[in-house]
Motif scaffolding. Structure first.
Motif, PDB file in Angstrom:
ATOM      1  N   GLU A 181      73.349  17.978  26.300  1.00 17.16           N
ATOM      2  CA  GLU A 181      73.209  17.892  27.753  1.00 17.16           C
ATOM      3  C   GLU A 181      71.727  17.942  28.172  1.00 17.16           C
ATOM      4  O   GLU A 181      71.318  17.260  29.101  1.00 17.16           O
ATOM      5  N   ILE A 182      70.924  18.729  27.444  1.00 15.76           N
ATOM      6  CA  ILE A 182      69.473  18.750  27.741  1.00 15.76           C
ATOM      7  C   ILE A 182      68.898  17.357  27.489  1.00 15.76           C
ATOM      8  O   ILE A 182      68.155  16.804  28.313  1.00 15.76           O
ATOM      9  N   LEU A 183      69.249  16.776  26.340  1.00 16.90           N
ATOM     10  CA  LEU A 183      68.706  15.450  26.003  1.00 16.90           C
ATOM     11  C   LEU A 183      69.197  14.392  26.995  1.00 16.90           C
ATOM     12  O   LEU A 183      68.440  13.501  27.394  1.00 16.90           O
ATOM     13  N   LEU A 184      70.471  14.493  27.394  1.00 20.24           N
ATOM     14  CA  LEU A 184      71.026  13.497  28.330  1.00 20.24           C
ATOM     15  C   LEU A 184      70.262  13.544  29.650  1.00 20.24           C
ATOM     16  O   LEU A 184      69.896  12.509  30.211  1.00 20.24           O
ATOM     17  N   GLU A 185      70.007  14.758  30.120  1.00 14.57           N
ATOM     18  CA  GLU A 185      69.299  14.887  31.393  1.00 14.57           C
ATOM     19  C   GLU A 185      67.885  14.303  31.270  1.00 14.57           C
ATOM     20  O   GLU A 185      67.424  13.588  32.156  1.00 14.57           O
ATOM     21  N   GLU A 248      77.323   7.324  17.054  1.00 14.09           N
ATOM     22  CA  GLU A 248      78.113   7.162  18.283  1.00 14.09           C
ATOM     23  C   GLU A 248      77.466   7.896  19.447  1.00 14.09           C
ATOM     24  O   GLU A 248      77.360   7.377  20.552  1.00 14.09           O
ATOM     25  N   GLN A 249      77.027   9.128  19.181  1.00 20.97           N
ATOM     26  CA  GLN A 249      76.537   9.959  20.289  1.00 20.97           C
ATOM     27  C   GLN A 249      75.181   9.494  20.825  1.00 20.97           C
ATOM     28  O   GLN A 249      74.898   9.617  22.011  1.00 20.97           O
ATOM     29  N   VAL A 250      74.338   8.941  19.925  1.00 22.27           N
ATOM     30  CA  VAL A 250      73.005   8.544  20.389  1.00 22.27           C
ATOM     31  C   VAL A 250      73.107   7.394  21.399  1.00 22.27           C
ATOM     32  O   VAL A 250      72.268   7.245  22.295  1.00 22.27           O
ATOM     33  N   GLU A 251      74.157   6.611  21.276  1.00 20.03           N
ATOM     34  CA  GLU A 251      74.361   5.507  22.232  1.00 20.03           C
ATOM     35  C   GLU A 251      74.635   6.057  23.614  1.00 20.03           C
ATOM     36  O   GLU A 251      74.138   5.543  24.608  1.00 20.03           O
ATOM     37  N   VAL A 252      75.442   7.114  23.681  1.00 17.50           N
ATOM     38  CA  VAL A 252      75.754   7.725  24.978  1.00 17.50           C
ATOM     39  C   VAL A 252      74.470   8.296  25.589  1.00 17.50           C
ATOM     40  O   VAL A 252      74.245   8.212  26.801  1.00 17.50           O
ATOM     41  N   LEU A 253      73.607   8.823  24.726  1.00 21.27           N
ATOM     42  CA  LEU A 253      72.338   9.376  25.230  1.00 21.27           C
ATOM     43  C   LEU A 253      71.401   8.283  25.732  1.00 21.27           C
ATOM     44  O   LEU A 253      70.497   8.538  26.519  1.00 21.27           O
ATOM     45  N   GLY A 254      71.588   7.070  25.249  1.00 28.16           N
ATOM     46  CA  GLY A 254      70.658   5.988  25.603  1.00 28.16           C
ATOM     47  C   GLY A 254      69.369   6.089  24.811  1.00 28.16           C
ATOM     48  O   GLY A 254      68.329   5.577  25.212  1.00 28.16           O
ATOM     49  N   LEU A 255      69.437   6.771  23.656  1.00 28.10           N
ATOM     50  CA  LEU A 255      68.262   6.895  22.787  1.00 28.10           C
ATOM     51  C   LEU A 255      68.563   6.173  21.478  1.00 28.10           C
ATOM     52  O   LEU A 255      69.637   5.568  21.323  1.00 28.10           O
ATOM     53  N   THR A 256      67.644   6.253  20.521  1.00 27.07           N
ATOM     54  CA  THR A 256      67.902   5.610  19.217  1.00 27.07           C
ATOM     55  C   THR A 256      67.615   6.604  18.088  1.00 27.07           C
ATOM     56  O   THR A 256      66.833   7.542  18.257  1.00 27.07           O
ATOM     57  N   LEU A 257      68.247   6.356  16.947  1.00 30.24           N
ATOM     58  CA  LEU A 257      67.928   7.150  15.759  1.00 30.24           C
ATOM     59  C   LEU A 257      66.733   6.489  15.069  1.00 30.24           C
ATOM     60  O   LEU A 257      66.685   5.258  14.987  1.00 30.24           O
TER      61      LEU A 257
END
Ligand code: 3HC
Length: 331
Positions: A181-185, A248-257
């Motif tokens: 949630e911190i990263l998403l924000e 899967e989760q990094v896509e929801v964050l809008g970030l990349t690995l």
């Protein structure tokens, strides 16, 4: 799932006991639980003390990187959440030291080994937390890796360890969500905030993958630990599973690995990732990571600062015991 059990011979220090060995083998083959009073081979006991104590130390040393941000958390709410999380880690350390004590190893001895630099703890906690986003990356990646590794440990064959892991995993789930949630924000914030989140993910990704331990070919303990139903999956199996979850989760964050070689291999039905720097891992294990010296120094200071609490607790316990003995004599 019961693994094929190789015959286990008891080693020096634990009296050989054919009946005990047979009972132990039966319990393991039935995928049931060994309890503290059961006979167990010395090597099984030693492996458990090794793994549980390393795990306990990891929880305690792992409080430091995040505690570094408590006074700088961006809001009162974030500060309260972070304090609760860091306190949870202290609790995990206590459950695990208690589990190790049921095997006959006093916590004081384990602590002395840690502060003397003789004990291992997880490599991950020797990396610095440079920005607030690192708190998010630790929650998402580090606690995420911890959950992936530790959920199977809830079924570990040693009862006190498995039961401690059930409680720990429940709390780790909350930890991972708060990190996500911190990263998403941040990822949905200003371009600078998004960059800060991406930078933190870039720095924590590879060390998080190394938390699962060396590659299977280079893991001396895995085979026997799996035969004893302590570990249920190999280091590489869990690492691959974790990569799949993160994709899967990094896509929801809008970030990349930070890994352009991540792919799902249809043939093996496993996730693959790019090479990891195992030389760096070995350096960190040898005490030469970015923060090893600092982490141990802080732990030593905290231990010395807490001496008066331990003395007071011991004096109180002695008084209680004396009072109880006097009451028993009177009765
Ligand atoms: N960091 C430090 N040492 C590591 C390591 C790591 N990431 N991975 C492996 N090692 C060490 C092992 O301890 C072993 O050393 P030893 O023989 O001197 O004791 C050596 O490297 C060889 O590794 P193996 O694969 O043979 O060792 P294991 O079979 O014990 O597997 C493990 C390693 C997967 C870490 C296993 O011990 C395990 O699952 N432990 C329980 C979980 C744990 O300790 N997690 C640590 C993180 S805690 C945490 O994340 C807190 C949370 O709040 C975030």
């Amino acid at each position: 799932m019961a693994h094929k059990l190789e015959p286990v011979s008891s080693t020096a220090g634990e009296p050989a006991d054919d009946a005990g060995q047979a009972a132990f083998d039966r319990i393991i083959a039935a995928d049931s639980r060994i309890e503290p009073r059961d006979w167990m081979p010395a090597a099984y006991r030693k492996t458990l003390v090794r793994q549980i104590s390393q795990h306990a130390h990891s929880e305690i040393v792992g409080m430091q990187p995040e505690a570094n941000w408590i006074s700088r958390a961006p809001s009162l709410k974030r500060k309260a959440i972070l304090m609760a999380k860091v306190q949870d880690e202290a609790g995990h350390g206590l459950y695990l030291y208690s589990a190790a004590e049921t095997l006959g190893t006093p916590r004081q001895q384990l602590t002395e080994d840690l502060i003397a630099g003789k004990a291992r703890y997880s490599s991950i906690f020797n990396y610095p937390t440079r920005s607030w986003a690192d708190v998010g990356a630790i929650g998402w990646l580090v606690d995420g890796a911890a959950i992936c590794n530790q959920v199977p440990l809830c079924r570990a064959s040693y009862g006190p360890y498995g039961r401690a892991m059930v409680r720990i995993c429940k709390e780790e789930s909350f930890h991972q969500r708060q990190g996500f949630e911190i990263l998403l924000e941040l990822a949905q914030g200003t371009p600078e905030q998004k960059q800060m989140a991406q930078d933190a993910v870039n720095r924590w990704y590879a060390p998080a993958l190394m938390m699962f331990g060396p590659p299977d070919d280079d893991s001396p303990n895995s085979k026997q630990s799996m035969a004893w139903n302590i570990k249920r999956f190999s280091n590489d199996e869990l690492r691959q599973r974790f990569v799949g979850m993160m994709v899967e989760q990094v896509e929801v964050l809008g970030l990349t690995l930070p890994d352009d070689q991540v792919r799902f291999d249809e043939e093996s039905q496993k996730w693959e990732h790019g090479p990891l720097d195992w030389d760096e891992f070995k350096e960190v294990l040898a005490g030469r990571g970015p923060c090893n010296a600092q982490r141990l120094e802080r732990r030593r200071e905290a231990h010395e600062d807490g001496a008066w609490v331990r003395e007071a607790a011991a004096a109180y316990a002695l008084r209680q015991r004396n009072a109880q003995e006097q009451n028993e004599e009177v009765a």
